[in-house]
Design a protein around this motif. Structure first.
Motif, mmCIF file in Angstrom:
data_model
loop_
_atom_site.group_PDB
_atom_site.id
_atom_site.type_symbol
_atom_site.label_atom_id
_atom_site.label_comp_id
_atom_site.label_asym_id
_atom_site.label_seq_id
_atom_site.Cartn_x
_atom_site.Cartn_y
_atom_site.Cartn_z
ATOM 1 N N ARG A 89 0.865 -1.197 0.000
ATOM 2 C CA ARG A 89 0.000 0.000 0.000
ATOM 3 C C ARG A 89 0.891 1.234 0.000
ATOM 4 O O ARG A 89 1.672 1.435 0.929
ATOM 5 N N VAL A 90 0.751 2.055 -1.043
ATOM 6 C CA VAL A 90 1.656 3.177 -1.256
ATOM 7 C C VAL A 90 0.875 4.492 -1.241
ATOM 8 O O VAL A 90 -0.094 4.657 -1.984
ATOM 9 N N PHE A 91 1.310 5.391 -0.399
ATOM 10 C CA PHE A 91 0.799 6.769 -0.424
ATOM 11 C C PHE A 91 1.802 7.599 -1.210
ATOM 12 O O PHE A 91 2.998 7.588 -0.921
ATOM 13 N N MET A 92 1.320 8.317 -2.235
ATOM 14 C CA MET A 92 2.200 9.146 -3.060
ATOM 15 C C MET A 92 1.902 10.613 -2.815
ATOM 16 O O MET A 92 0.749 11.053 -2.911
ATOM 17 N N TYR A 93 2.950 11.362 -2.514
ATOM 18 C CA TYR A 93 2.778 12.810 -2.332
ATOM 19 C C TYR A 93 2.311 13.454 -3.628
ATOM 20 O O TYR A 93 2.779 13.100 -4.722
ATOM 21 N N ASP A 94 1.417 14.414 -3.511
ATOM 22 C CA ASP A 94 1.037 15.238 -4.653
ATOM 23 C C ASP A 94 2.029 16.393 -4.772
ATOM 24 O O ASP A 94 1.693 17.572 -4.548
ATOM 25 N N LEU A 142 1.701 4.012 -10.360
ATOM 26 C CA LEU A 142 0.791 4.408 -9.286
ATOM 27 C C LEU A 142 -0.363 5.250 -9.819
ATOM 28 O O LEU A 142 -1.501 5.129 -9.355
ATOM 29 N N LEU A 143 -0.086 6.102 -10.803
ATOM 30 C CA LEU A 143 -1.145 6.930 -11.378
ATOM 31 C C LEU A 143 -2.153 6.105 -12.157
ATOM 32 O O LEU A 143 -3.339 6.440 -12.212
ATOM 33 N N SER A 144 -1.702 5.008 -12.744
ATOM 34 C CA SER A 144 -2.592 4.206 -13.581
ATOM 35 C C SER A 144 -3.520 3.324 -12.773
ATOM 36 O O SER A 144 -4.544 2.859 -13.274
ATOM 37 N N SER A 145 -3.143 3.049 -11.513
ATOM 38 C CA SER A 145 -3.933 2.152 -10.649
ATOM 39 C C SER A 145 -4.163 0.801 -11.313
ATOM 40 O O SER A 145 -5.193 0.170 -11.140
ATOM 41 N N ASN A 146 -3.178 0.377 -12.096
ATOM 42 C CA ASN A 146 -3.305 -0.888 -12.819
ATOM 43 C C ASN A 146 -2.235 -1.885 -12.384
ATOM 44 O O ASN A 146 -1.916 -2.812 -13.090
ATOM 45 N N THR A 147 -1.673 -1.647 -11.203
ATOM 46 C CA THR A 147 -0.570 -2.475 -10.748
ATOM 47 C C THR A 147 -1.070 -3.708 -10.003
ATOM 48 O O THR A 147 -2.171 -3.705 -9.456
ATOM 49 N N GLN A 148 -0.273 -4.759 -9.998
ATOM 50 C CA GLN A 148 -0.659 -6.009 -9.361
ATOM 51 C C GLN A 148 0.014 -6.215 -8.012
ATOM 52 O O GLN A 148 -0.442 -7.019 -7.214
ATOM 53 N N THR A 149 1.100 -5.526 -7.775
ATOM 54 C CA THR A 149 1.869 -5.717 -6.547
ATOM 55 C C THR A 149 1.683 -4.576 -5.569
ATOM 56 O O THR A 149 1.775 -4.769 -4.362
ATOM 57 N N ALA A 150 1.437 -3.380 -6.079
ATOM 58 C CA ALA A 150 1.288 -2.202 -5.229
ATOM 59 C C ALA A 150 0.010 -1.459 -5.603
ATOM 60 O O ALA A 150 -0.365 -1.396 -6.769
ATOM 61 N N ILE A 151 -0.656 -0.905 -4.599
ATOM 62 C CA ILE A 151 -1.838 -0.083 -4.838
ATOM 63 C C ILE A 151 -1.624 1.283 -4.199
ATOM 64 O O ILE A 151 -0.957 1.397 -3.169
ATOM 65 N N ARG A 152 -2.179 2.277 -4.829
ATOM 66 C CA ARG A 152 -2.080 3.630 -4.285
ATOM 67 C C ARG A 152 -3.214 3.873 -3.301
ATOM 68 O O ARG A 152 -4.375 3.610 -3.622
ATOM 69 N N VAL A 153 -2.858 4.341 -2.117
ATOM 70 C CA VAL A 153 -3.853 4.719 -1.120
ATOM 71 C C VAL A 153 -3.766 6.226 -0.910
ATOM 72 O O VAL A 153 -2.714 6.829 -1.114
#
Length: 470
Positions: A89-94, A142-153
């Protein structure tokens, strides 16, 4: 006579008393053992043994208590067991666009921070810039939200890690030169802004940066800020220009270069159809540990089936290297200014068996990949011995080379950066590597929080040595 009889009777009575006492003790012991046995088997297992420490104990706990309450031992055991998530679960700074896509000359519309990937994906500059484009691919993922191993929270309190989308490598490539009228360059300015931004965020203050992920793949990227942001996990190409207190294999992650040469598809070549035995094309005279290149050049320059020449990206360098690698059995990967280079990954996708001469190299995904199955390793001290290297390479026969050639085709997908990413590509493997370090991050956080009631997280466990000047 009477006295003798009295003594004999007393002895008999004493003997009987001892025998009776022994019998009573035996009965008492049997009763005690029976009671203990009943106590142990009353719920099917010992109350004095922590069965959570035994093999398969969680399975038995679940059967005994299929609906554990939040405070039950079974619930606690399951919580500990599932402490490492299956998906990162990854939080990405804007971050403002000046830290990422604006460096690629993307112009935001209005207050938009990120490009609309559905309409157009901003292109990363080509040439050698592309080899250090790791931050770009991870951000797109992360922007695509199409990843299988990591998701953006979007709530940082729910995240395992905090991702910093700063394109530090292309920032160095484009903005590190100082113009005559400037006191400082744009690269340094952005690093200073980044430090100020991050250290002012509640997420950084909460963890001291320990759970942050920063990509600095170019060896000269983040050259100033690394000494202030060092508690974070760095994603690097190698540790060549980092002191071990700033970056090391326990804390940080090694990611592959983006190969410049295109992957060789439909490769039907054989040991006999690749006429060049050993190939190298690149800069020969290097500083630091790169002296080895010129030493090996002098040793091999007269060998007829060896291609060892100067080359660069300019003047058809890439097409020339592509043709050369695809025509060669073995490709030299020699330490230069730093232990690694993208030449290794160009060789892998060309199915040219890499010969690695770099004692300090760290390789990506080595917890999964056994590089000895598709590479050849030679110690520097051996490589500079007269005749050693060429004789060693000539001793590798057709069968061994063919096994390595086939293995290269099996593993090359691990080194492909794609958008959208796919299972087992470089992007997914990097996220997987970060995921495996989450327990290490949590341990560092827990250690740092021992005295958090007195203020900020305690980072004394990760202090720089006193003799390190920055």
């Amino acid at each position: 006579m009477a006295e003798r009889n009295t003594g004999s009777s007393s002895s008999s009575i004493g003997f009987l008393s001892m025998k009776s006492l022994f019998g009573l003790l035996s009965i008492a012991l049997m009763v005690f053992m029976l009671s203990w046995f009943l106590l142990l088997t009353s719920d099917g297992r010992s109350r004095l043994i922590d069965h959570n420490l035994l093999p398969h104990s969680r399975q038995h706990s679940t059967i005994d208590n299929p609906n554990p309450t939040p405070n039950s031992p079974t619930h606690n055991a399951q919580s500990i067991h599932h402490q490492q998530p299956e998906i990162l679960r990854v939080f990405m700074y804007d971050l403002p666009p000046e830290f990422h896509f604006e460096i690629l000359y993307w112009n935001p519309e209005g207050k938009n921070i990120w490009p609309d990937l559905r309409s157009k994906v901003p292109e990363y500059p080509g040439g050698l810039n592309l080899q250090h484009s790791v931050a770009y691919w991870l951000t797109l993922d992360l922007l695509s939200s199409n990843t299988q191993t990591a998701i953006r929270v979007y709530n940082s309190s729910e995240a395992d890690v905090i991702f910093v989308p700063f394109f530090s490598s292309v920032c160095f490539n484009r903005f590190s030169r100082l113009n005559p009228h400037q006191k400082t360059n744009r690269n340094k300015e952005l690093q200073q802004k980044l430090v100020k931004y991050l250290t002012g965020q509640p997420e950084w203050k909460r963890s001291g940066g320990i759970d942050h992920i920063i990509v600095a793949h170019h060896p000269n990227s983040l050259l100033d800020a690394r000494y202030q942001l060092w508690p974070a996990m760095f994603i690097l190409s190698d540790f060549g220009r980092y002191p071990p207190t700033i970056a090391n294999i326990d804390k940080d992650l090694i990611a592959p270069y983006k190969h410049i040469i295109k992957s060789y598809t439909n490769d039907s070549s054989t040991f006999d159809t690749r006429p060049i035995l050993l190939f190298f094309q690149g800069a020969i005279y290097r500083k630091d540990g790169g002296f080895i290149r010129q030493e090996i050049f002098y040793l091999l320059q007269k060998e007829k089936d060896v291609h060892f020449k100067f080359g660069s990206v300019q003047k058809q360098g890439v097409p020339s290297a592509t043709k050369g690698m695809r025509s060669s059995k073995f490709c030299l990967n020699i330490a230069g200014d730093t232990p690694s280079s993208n030449r290794l990954f160009d060789a892998i996708v060309s199915h040219c068996v890499p010969v690695i001469i770099s004692d300090e190299i760290e390789l990506p995904f080595e917890d999964v990949l056994d590089y000895s199955e598709f590479c050849v390793f030679v110690k520097t001290s051996d490589a500079i011995k007269e005749g050693f290297l060429i004789n060693f390479i000539r001793s590798i026969g057709r069968d061994e080379w063919t096994r390595k050639w086939k293995k290269l085709q099996e593993v090359k997908h691990y080194f492909d950066y794609r958008y959208p990413s796919v299972k087992g590509d470089a992007v997914q493997m990097i996220w997987r590597g970060v995921l495996k370090k989450v327990p290490v991050i949590k341990r560092r956080l827990h250690v740092a929080n021992r005295f958090s009631r007195f203020g900020k997280p305690d980072r004394k466990f990760f202090q720089l040595p006193r003799n390190l000047t920055v």
